[in-house]
Design a protein around this motif. Structure first.
Motif, short mmCIF file in Angstrom:
data_model
loop_
_atom_site.label_atom_id
_atom_site.label_comp_id
_atom_site.label_asym_id
_atom_site.label_seq_id
_atom_site.Cartn_x
_atom_site.Cartn_y
_atom_site.Cartn_z
N SER A 1 1.02 -1.16 0.18
CA SER A 1 0.24 0.26 -0.02
C SER A 1 1.18 1.24 -0.19
O SER A 1 1.96 0.85 0.92
CB SER A 1 -0.80 -0.34 0.95
N ASN A 2 0.06 2.44 -0.65
CA ASN A 2 1.36 3.22 -0.79
C ASN A 2 0.99 4.37 0.57
O ASN A 2 1.46 5.56 1.15
CB ASN A 2 0.33 4.42 -1.66
N ALA A 3 -0.05 3.87 0.89
CA ALA A 3 -0.91 4.67 2.45
C ALA A 3 0.32 4.06 3.81
O ALA A 3 -0.25 5.61 4.45
CB ALA A 3 -2.42 4.18 2.88
N GLN B 1 -3.35 6.75 -12.64
CA GLN B 1 -3.19 7.02 -11.53
C GLN B 1 -2.10 7.54 -10.80
O GLN B 1 -1.95 7.86 -9.71
CB GLN B 1 -4.62 7.91 -10.83
N GLY B 2 -0.47 6.97 -10.55
CA GLY B 2 0.34 7.83 -9.87
C GLY B 2 0.29 6.22 -8.79
O GLY B 2 1.13 6.89 -7.77
N ASN B 3 -0.67 5.45 -8.84
CA ASN B 3 -0.75 4.80 -7.36
C ASN B 3 0.09 3.72 -7.29
O ASN B 3 -0.80 2.58 -8.60
CB ASN B 3 -1.90 4.73 -7.06
N ILE C 1 -3.56 -4.34 0.56
CA ILE C 1 -2.60 -4.96 1.04
C ILE C 1 -2.70 -5.29 1.83
O ILE C 1 -1.27 -5.25 2.57
CB ILE C 1 -2.35 -6.47 0.14
N TYR C 2 -3.30 -5.74 3.95
CA TYR C 2 -3.25 -5.02 5.04
C TYR C 2 -3.83 -6.19 6.29
O TYR C 2 -4.66 -6.15 5.87
CB TYR C 2 -2.65 -3.70 4.74
N LEU C 3 -2.96 -6.60 6.95
CA LEU C 3 -4.12 -6.26 8.18
C LEU C 3 -4.36 -5.55 9.59
O LEU C 3 -2.91 -4.76 9.40
CB LEU C 3 -3.45 -7.30 9.07
N HIS C 4 -4.82 -5.57 10.19
CA HIS C 4 -5.45 -4.19 10.65
C HIS C 4 -6.37 -4.47 12.30
O HIS C 4 -6.57 -5.74 11.83
CB HIS C 4 -5.73 -3.07 10.28
N LYS C 5 -6.19 -3.02 12.57
CA LYS C 5 -7.12 -3.27 13.99
C LYS C 5 -8.34 -2.79 13.75
O LYS C 5 -8.88 -2.54 15.30
CB LYS C 5 -6.14 -3.21 15.54
#
Length: 520
Positions: A291-293, A317-319, A431-435
Motif C-alpha cells: 500500500s502507498n498509504a 493515476q500515480g498509485n 493488502i494489509y492486516l489491521h486492528k
C-alpha cells in the motif's frame, strides 16, 4: 452340446454377461461435424487417457468385445472417477456430447463433464442414463451443462459417485458433434479479425465477443477482415465509433433471407482510477504488505518459485498497483516471520475487468502460519473464500479474520500469503492486516511535528506552499482518508470542499511533519 458349454449359457442367461460381447453402434456423423475424444471412427484429440487424479481404478483403452474386430473400447475397472487429458479444443460450435456406455451394474451412477479453462463455467456434471448389461447410446445436449461454453476444453471427467462399491464401465465413441448446416442457409463466419488478428476464442457459433485494450488506448479498433463460411454469403461491417464501443458484422446467407449478426465489444482493461485510499492508522495498528498509504513489511517474492502465476507492477493515476495473471495461484513470500496475533481484520482492494464472465469464479486468500525456525514449515493456515459479483470497479474486502475458514486463525508467525483464483487477470492494491482503528484528525496533527506552510485558511483552488524543503506532501480529510498528494514544495487545494484538513509532509531528512488547515 457339452455340459460345460450348457452351464456357461445357463449362468449367462440367469445373471447376464459381466462385459460386452458386441461392439457399440458405429457412428455416422461426418468428421467435419465432430470433435472426437475416443472412437475408432474418427481422429481423436485425447493426449492421455489415464492421468492420475487420485482415482482408485484402472484404465484399459484397448479392450475388444469382439476379437479381431479392430474396435477398441475404453474400460474403467474398479471405477469411482476418471479423467482424460485433451489437446485444447474450441468446441463452442458443438451441440451435443455423445457417449456409448456398457455396464452390468444395475442402478450404477455415471456422470460426465468436459472441463473448460476459457469462458463460462469450468465444469458441470450431467447424469448419463444407462441400462444394465447393454449398450446405451446417449446424446447429451450442450444446454444440459449449465453455464458451460465449451470454448476451451482441455480435459474430460467421468464420475461414478460409487462410494464403497465402485463398478466397471465400458465406453466407446466419446465425441462432441453438431448438426450439419445447409450451405444455402449458412450465415456464419469462419474468421473474424480485429486490427489484423483473429479474435481470441473465435467460433462460428459465438455471436458476441469482448476485446480488451489497455487503459489509455485512444485509437478506435477496426474489424480488418471477415470470412464467411460459405463464400457465396454476403457480409456488412459497421465499425465502432469510440472506445469503449461496439462493432457489428451482419452476415446474409446465400438464400438471401437467413442472417446472423456478430457483435464485438471493445473495452479498456484495468482500472481507470486508483484504488480507494486507506484511512490513516497508527503504525502499530497495521501490518501492510502492499500500500502507498502505509509502511510495508519486507516481501522477498511477489511471485514465489513454487507458484504458477505471474505479477506485474503498474501505476494507476500515480498509485502503485499489482496486476496478477493467474494460472491457479500466486504465492507471496514474506522476508521474515510476522506476528499478527493482535490484528483482527484483513483488507484488500481488487479490480476485475468489465466483461469478465464471473460464473464459477472465485478469489481465495490464504494466510500460511509457519514454525518460527531456521527451516520453517507450515503449522496452520486460514482461508477466505470470496465469490466476486462486480466488474469494472474497485471492490474492497475488509473482513474480520474470524470469518476466515479453519478456526482458530493462528497468526503468530505468518510467512506466506496465497491468492488463489480462476479469473485469469486480477488487479490488487492495499493488502494489509489491521486492528480496525482509525486516527482522528487531531491524532494525525498532534502525532507529528508541526508543519510550517501558508496560507491558512486557504481558498479552494489556491496553492498551499511549504516553507521547509520537503520530498512529498499529503492531504487528509476529517475521516483520515488521503485525498491529495504531490512531490513538490506546493500542492493545489483544487477540489477540496469547505472544512478542516490535515497536511502532512516528509522532509529531505525523512522527518514527518503535519498540521491542520482550513479550506474556506
Amino acid at each position: 452340446m457339452n455340459k460345460i458349454s450348457f452351464l456357461i449359457m445357463l449362468i449367462a442367461s440367469l445373471f447376464g454377461f459381466s462385459q460386452p460381447t458386441t461392439n457399440a453402434p458405429t457412428p455416422t456423423k461426418a468428421s467435419a461435424d465432430v470433435i472426437s475424444v475416443f472412437s475408432d471412427a474418427y481422429t481423436n484429440v485425447a493426449t492421455n487417457y489415464n492421468p492420475f487424479w487420485g482415482q482408485i481404478g484402472n484404465v484399459n483403452p484397448a479392450f475388444e468385445a469382439v476379437s479381431s474386430s479392430g474396435n477398441n473400447i475404453l474400460v474403467y475397472s474398479n471405477f469411482n472417477y476418471q479423467g482424460t487429458e485433451l489437446s485444447t479444443q474450441n468446441a463452442a460450435s458443438m451441440e451435443y456430447l455423445h457417449i456409448d456406455v456398457w455396464t452390468s451394474t444395475a442402478g450404477a451412477v455415471l456422470k460426465v463433464s468436459p472441463i473448460n479453462n476459457g469462458t463460462g463455467a469450468t465444469e458441470f456434471l450431467v447424469n448419463v442414463p444407462i441400462v444394465s448389461s447393454g449398450w446405451s447410446s446417449v446424446d447429451l445436449p450442450k444446454s444440459a451443462f449449465t453455464g458451460m461454453t465449451w470454448d476451451s476444453i482441455f480435459q474430460m471427467k467421468f464420475d461414478g459417485q460409487a462410494g464403497a462399491n465402485p463398478s466397471t464401465v465400458y465406453l466407446d465413441n466419446i465425441y462432441f458433434w453438431k448438426s450439419p448446416i445447409d450451405p444455402l442457409a449458412d450465415a456464419t463466419l469462419s474468421d473474424l479479425k480485429v486490427n489484423g488478428t483473429t479474435i481470441s476464442g473465435f467460433s462460428s457459433a459465438i455471436n458476441t465477443y469482448s476485446v480488451q485494450f489497455p487503459q489509455g488506448t485512444t485509437a478506435i479498433p477496426q474489424i480488418t477482415a471477415v470470412t464467411a463460411s460459405n463464400s457465396s454469403a454476403s457480409t456488412s461491417i459497421t465499425q465502432a465509433t469510440s472506445i469503449p464501443g461496439s462493432a457489428t458484422v451482419l452476415v446474409t446467407a446465400q438464400n438471401g433471407t437467413t442472417t446472423k449478426t456478430y457483435t464485438v465489444n471493445y473495452t479498456l482493461s484495468g482500472p481507470g482510477v486508483a484504488a480507494p485510499t486507506p484511512p490513516a492508522r497508527a503504525s502499530s495498528d497495521v501490518i501492510s504488505l502492499y500500500s502507498n498509504a502505509y509502511t510495508n513489511i519486507p516481501v522477498s517474492e511477489w511471485s514465489a518459485s513454487w507458484d504458477d502465476s505471474s505479477v506485474t507492477d503498474i501505476q494507476v493515476q500515480g498509485n502503485d498497483t499489482k496486476k496478477i495473471n493467474f494460472t491457479n495461484f500466486l504465492g507471496v513470500q514474506l522476508s521474515n516471520f510476522v506476528d499478527a496475533s493482535n490484528m483482527t481484520y484483513f483488507h484488500m482492494d481488487y479490480f476485475i475487468d468489465n466483461g469478465t464472465d464471473l460464473v464459477g469464479k472465485v478469489i481465495n486468500t490464504k494466510w500460511s502460519n509457519h514454525a518460527n525456525a531456521p527451516t520453517p514449515g507450515e503449522t496452520s493456515a486460514f482461508l477466505l473464500n470470496t465469490i466476486p459479483t462486480t466488474t469494472g470497479t474497485w471492490v474492497s474486502i475488509d473482513v474480520p479474520i474470524s470469518s476466515f475458514d479453519n478456526s482458530p486463525q493462528v497468526r503468530n508467525s505468518l510467512y506466506q500469503l496465497l491468492l488463489i483464483s480462476n479469473l485469469g487477470t486480477l488487479y490488487v492494491d492495499n493488502i494489509y492486516l489491521h486492528k480496525n482503528t482509525i486516527l482522528a484528525v487531531d491524532d494525525i496533527a498532534t502525532s507529528q511535528n508541526k508543519l510550517l506552510f501558508y496560507p491558512n485558511p486557504v481558498n479552494s483552488g489556491d496553492a498551499i506552499s511549504i516553507k521547509n524543503k520537503i520530498k512529498s506532501i499529503e492531504i487528509y480529510n476529517v475521516s483520515g482518508q488521503k485525498v491529495k498528494s504531490a512531490n513538490s514544495q506546493s500542492i493545489s487545494s483544487q477540489g477540496l470542499t469547505k472544512g478542516v484538513y490535515v497536511i502532512k509532509a516528509v522532509t529531505e531528512n525523512g522527518e514527518v511533519q503535519s498540521s491542520k488547515f482550513i479550506v474556506k
